[in-house]
Design a protein around this motif. Structure first.
Motif, PDB file in Angstrom:
ATOM      1  N   MET A 160       7.883  12.858   4.781  1.00  0.00           N
ATOM      2  CA  MET A 160       8.775  12.316   5.811  1.00  0.00           C
ATOM      3  C   MET A 160       8.906  13.236   7.019  1.00  0.00           C
ATOM      4  SD  MET A 160      11.869  10.584   3.644  1.00  0.00           S
ATOM      5  CE  MET A 160      11.924  11.851   2.388  1.00  0.00           C
ATOM      6  N   ASP A 161       9.002  14.541   6.776  1.00  0.00           N
ATOM      7  CA  ASP A 161       9.165  15.449   7.919  1.00  0.00           C
ATOM      8  C   ASP A 161       7.934  15.440   8.815  1.00  0.00           C
ATOM      9  OD1 ASP A 161       7.683  16.763   5.876  1.00  0.00           O
ATOM     10  OD2 ASP A 161       8.213  18.731   6.672  1.00  0.00           O
ATOM     11  N   ALA A 162       6.748  15.283   8.199  1.00  0.00           N
ATOM     12  CA  ALA A 162       5.509  15.254   8.988  1.00  0.00           C
ATOM     13  C   ALA A 162       5.406  13.970   9.811  1.00  0.00           C
ATOM     14  CB  ALA A 162       4.300  15.400   8.067  1.00  0.00           C
ATOM     15  N   VAL A 163       5.897  12.847   9.260  1.00  0.00           N
ATOM     16  CA  VAL A 163       5.916  11.586  10.019  1.00  0.00           C
ATOM     17  C   VAL A 163       6.805  11.753  11.254  1.00  0.00           C
ATOM     18  CG1 VAL A 163       6.641   9.162  10.016  1.00  0.00           C
ATOM     19  CG2 VAL A 163       5.539  10.101   8.016  1.00  0.00           C
ATOM     20  N   ILE A 164       7.970  12.362  11.044  1.00  0.00           N
ATOM     21  CA  ILE A 164       8.909  12.536  12.156  1.00  0.00           C
ATOM     22  C   ILE A 164       8.324  13.479  13.210  1.00  0.00           C
ATOM     23  CG2 ILE A 164      11.178  13.529  12.752  1.00  0.00           C
ATOM     24  CD1 ILE A 164      12.112  12.275   9.996  1.00  0.00           C
ATOM     25  N   ALA A 165       7.705  14.576  12.756  1.00  0.00           N
ATOM     26  CA  ALA A 165       7.074  15.517  13.706  1.00  0.00           C
ATOM     27  C   ALA A 165       5.976  14.809  14.498  1.00  0.00           C
ATOM     28  CB  ALA A 165       6.511  16.715  12.952  1.00  0.00           C
ATOM     29  N   SER A 166       5.183  13.998  13.807  1.00  0.00           N
ATOM     30  CA  SER A 166       4.101  13.256  14.452  1.00  0.00           C
ATOM     31  C   SER A 166       4.669  12.281  15.491  1.00  0.00           C
ATOM     32  CB  SER A 166       3.292  12.519  13.383  1.00  0.00           C
ATOM     33  OG  SER A 166       2.401  11.600  13.960  1.00  0.00           O
ATOM     34  N   ALA A 167       5.745  11.574  15.137  1.00  0.00           N
ATOM     35  CA  ALA A 167       6.370  10.615  16.063  1.00  0.00           C
ATOM     36  C   ALA A 167       6.948  11.337  17.282  1.00  0.00           C
ATOM     37  CB  ALA A 167       7.465   9.834  15.342  1.00  0.00           C
ATOM     38  N   GLU A 211      -2.364   5.562  10.581  1.00  0.00           N
ATOM     39  CA  GLU A 211      -3.283   6.717  10.629  1.00  0.00           C
ATOM     40  C   GLU A 211      -3.982   6.935   9.286  1.00  0.00           C
ATOM     41  OE1 GLU A 211      -1.521  10.245  12.675  1.00  0.00           O
ATOM     42  OE2 GLU A 211       0.214   8.921  12.897  1.00  0.00           O
ATOM     43  N   TYR A 212      -3.742   6.048   8.313  1.00  0.00           N
ATOM     44  CA  TYR A 212      -4.340   6.140   6.980  1.00  0.00           C
ATOM     45  C   TYR A 212      -4.258   7.585   6.457  1.00  0.00           C
ATOM     46  CZ  TYR A 212      -7.400   4.977   3.073  1.00  0.00           C
ATOM     47  OH  TYR A 212      -7.908   4.756   1.811  1.00  0.00           O
ATOM     48  N   LYS A 213      -3.004   8.028   6.313  1.00  0.00           N
ATOM     49  CA  LYS A 213      -2.785   9.441   5.998  1.00  0.00           C
ATOM     50  C   LYS A 213      -1.569   9.559   5.091  1.00  0.00           C
ATOM     51  CE  LYS A 213      -2.495  13.686   8.742  1.00  0.00           C
ATOM     52  NZ  LYS A 213      -2.451  14.172  10.124  1.00  0.00           N
ATOM     53  N   TYR A 214      -1.673  10.401   4.069  1.00  0.00           N
ATOM     54  CA  TYR A 214      -0.502  10.649   3.225  1.00  0.00           C
ATOM     55  C   TYR A 214       0.424  11.590   3.989  1.00  0.00           C
ATOM     56  CZ  TYR A 214       2.641  11.849  -0.461  1.00  0.00           C
ATOM     57  OH  TYR A 214       3.793  12.014  -1.187  1.00  0.00           O
ATOM     58  N   TYR A 215       1.591  11.108   4.308  1.00  0.00           N
ATOM     59  CA  TYR A 215       2.539  11.869   5.116  1.00  0.00           C
ATOM     60  C   TYR A 215       3.832  12.105   4.356  1.00  0.00           C
ATOM     61  CZ  TYR A 215       1.011  11.686  10.103  1.00  0.00           C
ATOM     62  OH  TYR A 215       0.417  11.893  11.314  1.00  0.00           O
ATOM     63  N   PRO A 221       0.841  -1.217   0.000  1.00  0.00           N
ATOM     64  CA  PRO A 221       0.000   0.000   0.000  1.00  0.00           C
ATOM     65  C   PRO A 221       0.871   1.260   0.000  1.00  0.00           C
ATOM     66  CG  PRO A 221       0.044  -0.993   2.195  1.00  0.00           C
ATOM     67  CD  PRO A 221       0.930  -1.839   1.324  1.00  0.00           C
ATOM     68  N   TYR A 222       0.629   2.167  -0.941  1.00  0.00           N
ATOM     69  CA  TYR A 222       1.432   3.388  -1.007  1.00  0.00           C
ATOM     70  C   TYR A 222       0.640   4.617  -0.583  1.00  0.00           C
ATOM     71  CZ  TYR A 222       5.607   1.303  -2.972  1.00  0.00           C
ATOM     72  OH  TYR A 222       6.752   0.581  -3.122  1.00  0.00           O
ATOM     73  N   TYR A 223      -0.347   5.009  -1.419  1.00  0.00           N
ATOM     74  CA  TYR A 223      -1.071   6.243  -1.129  1.00  0.00           C
ATOM     75  C   TYR A 223      -2.484   5.924  -0.673  1.00  0.00           C
ATOM     76  CZ  TYR A 223       2.663   7.759  -4.234  1.00  0.00           C
ATOM     77  OH  TYR A 223       3.887   7.959  -4.825  1.00  0.00           O
TER      78      TYR A 223
END
Length: 371
Positions: A356-363, A350-354, A316-318
């Protein structure tokens, strides 16, 4: 007392950032991943001295200074700037749409001429756009739509633009300058030595079990840890009992070529409908065609990307964040919120297009809550 404080499912960016932070706080961590390698979709594999982006091009870009400083603890980033090229039936255009694009398209030389041309073509749509085609024409006009948007978008989504909702394209960046830096980001680059090395530096000496499918061994793995941080698909966690969330998938055809230069750029988008692939990535140009010692590399590796409908078993990608899937995700989220000591994060959790920077901020935000 269980052996581990946290079981982290998935060694992608979300899981690895959380594991690093928890480990720093003295927590005992076990990470598992069903793939044979760490780093999730940012995994890079060395082929002929070239760091090949195995699951598609990943270009780090951010305006978030905190995130930029965070990733720079684990890697040195080069000065790569993303400036893709569009190939429409052999005509080459600069992306994103800028003065180089408009000069090639219409022969215009000044920003005023380009602006007038776009304004004139936008008039074709004199009503509220009913689909993606009308939306795109209302933003940039017929010529740019036909050559640079239509075919690429139809391949990406597997549907005609007249059948796609207008909200997919909320805006299209038009630059009346000769700036072809794709991302308007303060910080941008590729980690020297590849993303796998960066993630390995995050994980450090934390225990990792690869080739381990968490959902197949859920009971025994859950028994090992007090809490679970799950970054896999949320619907798979609940055994798809409410139905499948939908994704778009991407297939890659990789080729090693015995020449030093195939296309002269990291990314070339093929924007006509007839060419079956959406783009070709030439990986060596992410690192300027050189190895770590600065030597030119004699060979090159290219990846042709094909966009496809996702079916269970595919990567699964997008996420397809339309109304139907968003409503289904909301139901899964309700179930997730009722789970004891299981936390869901990342693109699939989270079934969300992220980016990379947003993934890190979220983590990082998640770690503040958890630790």
């Amino acid at each position: 007392m269980k052996k581990y404080d946290y079981l982290v499912v998935g060694t992608g960016l979300f899981g690895s950032v959380f594991a690093h932070e928890a480990n720093k706080k003295g927590k005992k961590i076990l990470m598992v991943d069903k793939r044979p390698n760490i780093a999730g979709n940012v995994y890079t594999e060395k082929i002929e001295g070239i760091n090949v982006h195995k699951y598609g091009a990943h270009i780090f870009h951010t305006n978030n200074k905190e995130v930029w400083e965070y990733v720079n603890q684990f890697a040195t980033f080069n000065r790569f700037t993303n400036s893709p090229v569009a190939n429409y039936k052999g005509e080459l255009y600069s992306l994103p749409f800028n003065m180089y694009t408009f000069n090639k398209m219409w022969g215009v030389v000044t920003p005023q001429e380009a602006e007038a041309k776009i304004a004139e073509q936008r008039k074709e749509i004199d009503h509220e756009p009913q689909n993606l085609e009308e939306q795109a024409i209302s933003l940039v006009g017929r010529d740019i739509y036909e050559k640079l948007i239509k075919g690429y978008t139809e391949k990406q989504w597997g549907r005609d633009c007249t059948e796609l909702p207008s909200f997919i394209i909320k805006r299209l960046p038009v630059r009346l300058t000769f700036d072809n830096n794709y991302f308007n980001a303060l910080f941008q680059g590729i980690p020297v030595g590849g993303y796998t090395k960066m993630v390995q530096n995050m994980i450090g000496d934390i225990e990792v079990r690869l080739n381990t499918d968490y959902l197949e061994h859920k009971e025994e793995l859950d028994a090992l840890a007090e809490k679970v941080v799950y970054t896999g698909p949320i619907d798979a966690y609940f055994n798809f009992k409410l139905g499948n969330l939908e994704y778009r998938s991407v297939r890659f055809e990789n080729e090693v070529l015995d020449i030093p230069n195939f296309q002269g750029n990291a990314a070339v988008n093929y924007t006509d409908r007839e060419t079956p692939w959406t783009r070709i990535i030439e990986h060596k140009w992410f690192e300027f065609g050189k190895d770590v010692e600065g030597n030119d590399l004699p060979k090159t590796v290219i990846s042709r990307e094909f966009s496809s409908e996702w079916k269970p078993g595919d990567e699964p990608y997008y996420p397809v964040n339309d109304e139907k899937n968003s409503a289904l995700f909301a139901k899964y989220k309700e179930l997730a919120d009722k789970e004891n000591d299981v936390y869901f994060g990342g693109r699939l959790g989270e079934y969300k297009y992220y980016d990379m920077d947003a993934v890190i901020a979220s983590a990082l935000n998640f770690t503040i809550k958890m630790l």
